[in-house]
Design a protein around this motif. Structure first.
Motif, PDB file in Angstrom:
ATOM      1  N   LEU A 252      31.177 -35.441  39.403  1.00  0.00           N
ATOM      2  CA  LEU A 252      32.136 -34.687  40.211  1.00  0.00           C
ATOM      3  C   LEU A 252      33.158 -34.008  39.318  1.00  0.00           C
ATOM      4  O   LEU A 252      33.686 -34.617  38.379  1.00  0.00           O
ATOM      5  CB  LEU A 252      32.846 -35.604  41.201  1.00  0.00           C
ATOM      6  N   GLY A 253      33.448 -32.755  39.636  1.00  0.00           N
ATOM      7  CA  GLY A 253      34.482 -32.028  38.915  1.00  0.00           C
ATOM      8  C   GLY A 253      35.663 -31.752  39.823  1.00  0.00           C
ATOM      9  O   GLY A 253      35.687 -30.752  40.542  1.00  0.00           O
ATOM     10  N   TRP A 254      36.626 -32.663  39.839  1.00  0.00           N
ATOM     11  CA  TRP A 254      37.801 -32.506  40.707  1.00  0.00           C
ATOM     12  C   TRP A 254      38.735 -31.454  40.127  1.00  0.00           C
ATOM     13  O   TRP A 254      39.029 -31.457  38.933  1.00  0.00           O
ATOM     14  CB  TRP A 254      38.541 -33.827  40.843  1.00  0.00           C
ATOM     15  N   GLN A 255      39.211 -30.567  40.981  1.00  0.00           N
ATOM     16  CA  GLN A 255      40.153 -29.526  40.571  1.00  0.00           C
ATOM     17  C   GLN A 255      41.288 -29.435  41.576  1.00  0.00           C
ATOM     18  O   GLN A 255      41.107 -29.718  42.772  1.00  0.00           O
ATOM     19  CB  GLN A 255      39.447 -28.167  40.469  1.00  0.00           C
ATOM     20  N   SER A 256      42.449 -29.014  41.107  1.00  0.00           N
ATOM     21  CA  SER A 256      43.614 -28.896  41.995  1.00  0.00           C
ATOM     22  C   SER A 256      43.327 -27.919  43.124  1.00  0.00           C
ATOM     23  O   SER A 256      42.701 -26.873  42.933  1.00  0.00           O
ATOM     24  CB  SER A 256      44.834 -28.418  41.201  1.00  0.00           C
ATOM     25  N   CYS A 257      43.792 -28.272  44.319  1.00  0.00           N
ATOM     26  CA  CYS A 257      43.614 -27.399  45.480  1.00  0.00           C
ATOM     27  C   CYS A 257      44.653 -27.744  46.534  1.00  0.00           C
ATOM     28  O   CYS A 257      45.183 -28.861  46.555  1.00  0.00           O
ATOM     29  CB  CYS A 257      42.204 -27.547  46.074  1.00  0.00           C
ATOM     30  N   ASP A 258      44.958 -26.807  47.384  1.00  0.00           N
ATOM     31  CA  ASP A 258      45.802 -27.061  48.562  1.00  0.00           C
ATOM     32  C   ASP A 258      47.088 -27.802  48.207  1.00  0.00           C
ATOM     33  O   ASP A 258      47.504 -28.731  48.895  1.00  0.00           O
ATOM     34  CB  ASP A 258      45.034 -27.850  49.625  1.00  0.00           C
ATOM     35  N   GLY A 259      47.708 -27.420  47.125  1.00  0.00           N
ATOM     36  CA  GLY A 259      48.965 -28.059  46.749  1.00  0.00           C
ATOM     37  C   GLY A 259      48.749 -29.280  45.887  1.00  0.00           C
ATOM     38  O   GLY A 259      48.309 -29.182  44.738  1.00  0.00           O
ATOM     39  N   ASP A 260      49.040 -30.461  46.454  1.00  0.00           N
ATOM     40  CA  ASP A 260      49.002 -31.700  45.676  1.00  0.00           C
ATOM     41  C   ASP A 260      47.663 -32.428  45.767  1.00  0.00           C
ATOM     42  O   ASP A 260      47.593 -33.624  45.487  1.00  0.00           O
ATOM     43  CB  ASP A 260      50.108 -32.653  46.163  1.00  0.00           C
ATOM     44  N   PHE A 261      46.612 -31.739  46.138  1.00  0.00           N
ATOM     45  CA  PHE A 261      45.324 -32.384  46.339  1.00  0.00           C
ATOM     46  C   PHE A 261      44.322 -31.925  45.284  1.00  0.00           C
ATOM     47  O   PHE A 261      44.543 -30.950  44.566  1.00  0.00           O
ATOM     48  CB  PHE A 261      44.793 -32.087  47.742  1.00  0.00           C
ATOM     49  N   GLU A 262      43.224 -32.659  45.217  1.00  0.00           N
ATOM     50  CA  GLU A 262      42.110 -32.292  44.355  1.00  0.00           C
ATOM     51  C   GLU A 262      40.883 -32.070  45.237  1.00  0.00           C
ATOM     52  O   GLU A 262      40.681 -32.788  46.215  1.00  0.00           O
ATOM     53  CB  GLU A 262      41.802 -33.414  43.359  1.00  0.00           C
ATOM     54  N   CYS A 263      40.084 -31.095  44.890  1.00  0.00           N
ATOM     55  CA  CYS A 263      38.862 -30.808  45.639  1.00  0.00           C
ATOM     56  C   CYS A 263      37.662 -30.822  44.707  1.00  0.00           C
ATOM     57  O   CYS A 263      37.781 -30.572  43.499  1.00  0.00           O
ATOM     58  CB  CYS A 263      38.942 -29.447  46.329  1.00  0.00           C
ATOM     59  N   THR A 264      36.514 -31.108  45.283  1.00  0.00           N
ATOM     60  CA  THR A 264      35.277 -31.076  44.529  1.00  0.00           C
ATOM     61  C   THR A 264      34.136 -30.692  45.450  1.00  0.00           C
ATOM     62  O   THR A 264      34.264 -30.790  46.684  1.00  0.00           O
ATOM     63  CB  THR A 264      34.983 -32.442  43.873  1.00  0.00           C
ATOM     64  N   THR A 265      33.047 -30.266  44.885  1.00  0.00           N
ATOM     65  CA  THR A 265      31.823 -30.026  45.643  1.00  0.00           C
ATOM     66  C   THR A 265      30.697 -30.847  45.027  1.00  0.00           C
ATOM     67  O   THR A 265      30.761 -31.210  43.841  1.00  0.00           O
ATOM     68  CB  THR A 265      31.420 -28.538  45.651  1.00  0.00           C
ATOM     69  N   PHE A 266      29.698 -31.142  45.820  1.00  0.00           N
ATOM     70  CA  PHE A 266      28.514 -31.833  45.305  1.00  0.00           C
ATOM     71  C   PHE A 266      27.323 -31.467  46.173  1.00  0.00           C
ATOM     72  O   PHE A 266      27.473 -30.914  47.270  1.00  0.00           O
ATOM     73  CB  PHE A 266      28.725 -33.351  45.238  1.00  0.00           C
ATOM     74  N   LYS A 267      26.150 -31.768  45.683  1.00  0.00           N
ATOM     75  CA  LYS A 267      24.909 -31.393  46.360  1.00  0.00           C
ATOM     76  C   LYS A 267      24.305 -32.581  47.092  1.00  0.00           C
ATOM     77  O   LYS A 267      24.368 -33.724  46.631  1.00  0.00           O
ATOM     78  CB  LYS A 267      23.889 -30.864  45.345  1.00  0.00           C
TER      79      LYS A 267
END
Length: 534
Positions: free
Chosen positions: A79-94
Motif C-alpha cells: 500500500l502506498g498511503w498519501q496525504s488526502c482530504d486534509g489530515d487523512f491518508e488515502c491509498t488504492t489497491f487491486k
C-alpha cells in the motif's frame, strides 16, 4: 458520530443517513435481569427469543482459512498511503473483479485512514462502514474521526474503505441528474394502468442506464465480494484479525465477513442490524413496519405540540397526512424551483424525517407549509435523503444501492400484478406507508443481472464475541432484525437501546457508548441481553 441512513431494499429509498440525533443519556441493565422488550418472551440469556429463519434458509459457509494461490498477488500488494482530504491518508489497491476467476480482470478500490493519535495501547486498525449499500465509508470515516471517543482514536487507526461499486471504488453509474429527478418524482402509488406503466417504464430506464454505464461491474458488486475485499485490506494493513464497526447495511457486510472468516474476526460491532435470513419480500415488509413504528412515535409526539399542523390525536395526524398526500397526488405543489412536489417526493421527505427525532420539528414545519400550498420544505427533505446536489447532480449512492440489493437477493416481485397482490399484507404491516413500500420493491424485477445471493443465516462458529446493537423503534432496521442476527451468531451479544431513531452508538446514549467503547478498547463484550433505557 452522525447516524447512518439505512440499508434499503427499497426502490426509492436508499442509504446514507441523517445527522446524529440528540438523544438523552440512557440507563443500563444487563444479563438475565434484563426485562423483555416489545412484549416478547425472553430466552435464558435475558434477551427476547429470536425469530426462526424461514424453512430452507441455510447458513453461510466459511471459506477455507488458507489464502488460495490464485489470490496471492492481491494479498501481497504494497500500500502506498498519501496525504488526502486534509489530515487523512488515502491509498488504492487491486482486487479481482470476479473471485471465481481472478485472472478475468481487476477493480481498483480506495481506502482512507486516520492514524491513531497515540498515547495509549495500539490496537491496530478499526474498519468503519456506514451502511447503504452505497454510503461512502471514506467520507463517513472522515466525519466519524472527529467524534469518536478520544480513547478509540488514540488506540486505532481508523479506516474507511469504499466498497466495490461505491464512491471512489470503481463506482456504479446509471442516470444523469435530470433523469434521476424524473425517476424520484414518479408516482409510486399507481391508481390506474397508465400510472403502473409509467412506474414500470421508470424502473426499466433506471436498470438500462445502469447496464449501459456500468457494464460487467453490475455482476460483481455483491456483499460477499465486498466482504472478501475487506479481508484483502485487513492483510495489507498488517492486521491478523479484522476490527470492525458497521452500521445499518454495514452490519450485513460485517456479518458476512464473520460468516466467511470467523477465525479472523477481532472486535466487531454491528449497529442497526439487518437480518440476512429474510428474503426480499419479508425484508421490505419488515422495513415498512419499522417506518410505521417510527411514524407512530412521531404522530404521538406531534399531536401533543402546539405547532403540529396535522391534528391533536395520533389518529387525526395519520388521517390528515394521508389526505395531504392524496391532494398532492392529484395536484403537485409548487416549490419555487421548477420541480413540483409530487406525492412520491412528499413521501420520501416524510420518511427522511423518521430517521432521527431532531428532524421532527423540520417535518412539522414542512407539512404545515405544504398544507398552505408550498412544497419547497418537503422537497428539501426529500433532496437531502437522496443527497441531490445544488447543481442538480446525484452522487453514486442510489445507483450502488440498487445494484447491490438486486444482486444480493432475488427480486421481491416479478411484475406489477405480484405487487398488487402483496399490497394488502404490506398495508396490514404498515397502514401509513405499506402501499408505497410494496411498489418501491418492484425495481429489481427489471434488473439486467440475475441475483447471485440468497437469504441465509450467519453462524460464524468459532469467532470471538460479536456485539449486535438494536434500537427498539428503529425505522429502517427493525429491532426484530437485531434479535434475529444476534441469535444466529454463535457468539452474538445483543445490546438493546430503548428509543427512537436509526442506530444507537454515537448518538448520545452514555449507556450504549460506554458498552461499545469498553468492548472496543478492552475486549470485554457486554453481557448478552444488556439493555439501555431512555
Amino acid at each position: 458520530m452522525r447516524a447512518t441512513r439505512p440499508h434499503r431494499p427499497l426502490r426509492r429509498l436508499a442509504p446514507v443517513a441523517a445527522a446524529a440525533s440528540l438523544l438523552l443519556a440512557a440507563g443500563c441493565s444487563s444479563g438475565a435481569a434484563t426485562s423483555p422488550v416489545n412484549g416478547s418472551s425472553a430466552d435464558g440469556f435475558g434477551r427476547a427469543a429470536s425469530p426462526a429463519a424461514a424453512p430452507g434458509v441455510t447458513p453461510l459457509e466459511p471459506l477455507p482459512a488458507e489464502i488460495p494461490p490464485a489470490l496471492g498477488r492481491y494479498y501481497s500488494q504494497q500500500l502506498g498511503w498519501q496525504s488526502c482530504d486534509g489530515d487523512f491518508e488515502c491509498t488504492t489497491f487491486k482486487v479481482p473483479l470476479d473471485y471465481a476467476a481472478p485472472d478475468a480482470g481487476d477493480l481498483t478500490l480506495t481506502a482512507a485512514r486516520k492514524r491513531s493519535t497515540g498515547g495509549g495501547e495500539r490496537r491496530g486498525s478499526l474498519l468503519i462502514n456506514p451502511g447503504g449499500p452505497g454510503g461512502s465509508a471514506v467520507e463517513y470515516m472522515e466525519g466519524a474521526s472527529l467524534s469518536l471517543d478520544p480513547k478509540i482514536r488514540a488506540g486505532y487507526d481508523l479506516i474507511g474503505l469504499d466498497p466495490r461499486g461505491v464512491g471512489r471504488s470503481s463506482p456504479v453509474s446509471c442516470l444523469a441528474g435530470d433523469r434521476m429527478d424524473a425517476f424520484t418524482a414518479t408516482d409510486i402509488t399507481p391508481d390506474d394502468q397508465a400510472e403502473v406503466d409509467a412506474l414500470v417504464a421508470a424502473d426499466k430506464e433506471f436498470a438500462e442506464g445502469c447496464r449501459q454505464h456500468s457494464g460487467a461491474l453490475l455482476g460483481h458488486v455483491g456483499t460477499v465480494e465486498a466482504a472478501r475485499d475487506m479481508d484483502v485490506l485487513r492483510a495489507l494493513v498488517g492486521d491478523q484479525k479484522l476490527n470492525y464497526l458497521g452500521k445499518s447495511y454495514g452490519t450485513f457486510l460485517g456479518a458476512t465477513y464473520a460468516g466467511l472468516y470467523p477465525s479472523r474476526v477481532g472486535r466487531m460491532v454491528l449497529d442497526g442490524a439487518m437480518d440476512p435470513s429474510l428474503d426480499a419480500v419479508a425484508g421490505n415488509r419488515g422495513q415498512a413496519a419499522g417506518f410505521e413504528t417510527a411514524w407512530t412515535a412521531f404522530a404521538k409526539d406531534c399531536a401533543k405540540r402546539e405547532d403540529c399542523p396535522l391534528g391533536t390525536s395520533e389518529e387525526e395526524v395519520g388521517r390528515q397526512l394521508s389526505a395531504l398526500f392524496q391532494q398532492i397526488d392529484g395536484h403537485p405543489l409548487p416549490t419555487g424551483s421548477g420541480r413540483p412536489l409530487t406525492e412520491s417526493l412528499a413521501t420520501t421527505g416524510t420518511i427522511q424525517a423518521m430517521y432521527a427525532e431532531f428532524l421532527w420539528p423540520q417535518l412539522r414545519s414542512a407539512v404545515g407549509d405544504a398544507k398552505a400550498g408550498d412544497g419547497s420544505a418537503l422537497l428539501k427533505l426529500s433532496d437531502s435523503y437522496y443527497e441531490r446536489q445544488s447543481d442538480g447532480s446525484y452522487p453514486n449512492l442510489m445507483f450502488a444501492n440498487m445494484a447491490v440489493n438486486c444482486l444480493d437477493l432475488p427480486p421481491a416481485f416479478a411484475d406489477p400484478a405480484a405487487v398488487q397482490a402483496a399490497v394488502p399484507e404490506f398495508e396490514h404491516a404498515a397502514p401509513q406507508f405499506g402501499r408505497d413500500m410494496a411498489w418501491m420493491a418492484l425495481g429489481c424485477a427489471y434488473w439486467p443481472v440475475k441475483a447471485t445471493g440468497a437469504a441465509h443465516t450467519v453462524r460464524a462458529a468459532g469467532s470471538g464475541p460479536i456485539v449486535v446493537v438494536g434500537t427498539t423503534r428503529d425505522p429502517a432496521t427493525p429491532y426484530d432484525w437485531a434479535r434475529s442476527l444476534a441469535g444466529q451468531l454463535e457468539s452474538g451479544r445483543l445490546l438493546t437501546y430503548e428509543g427512537d431513531g436509526h442506530t444507537a452508538y454515537g448518538r448520545r446514549s452514555d449507556c450504549i457508548d460506554s458498552a461499545v467503547n469498553g468492548y472496543l478498547l478492552g475486549g470485554d463484550a457486554p453481557a448478552d441481553g444488556t439493555r439501555c433505557d431512555k
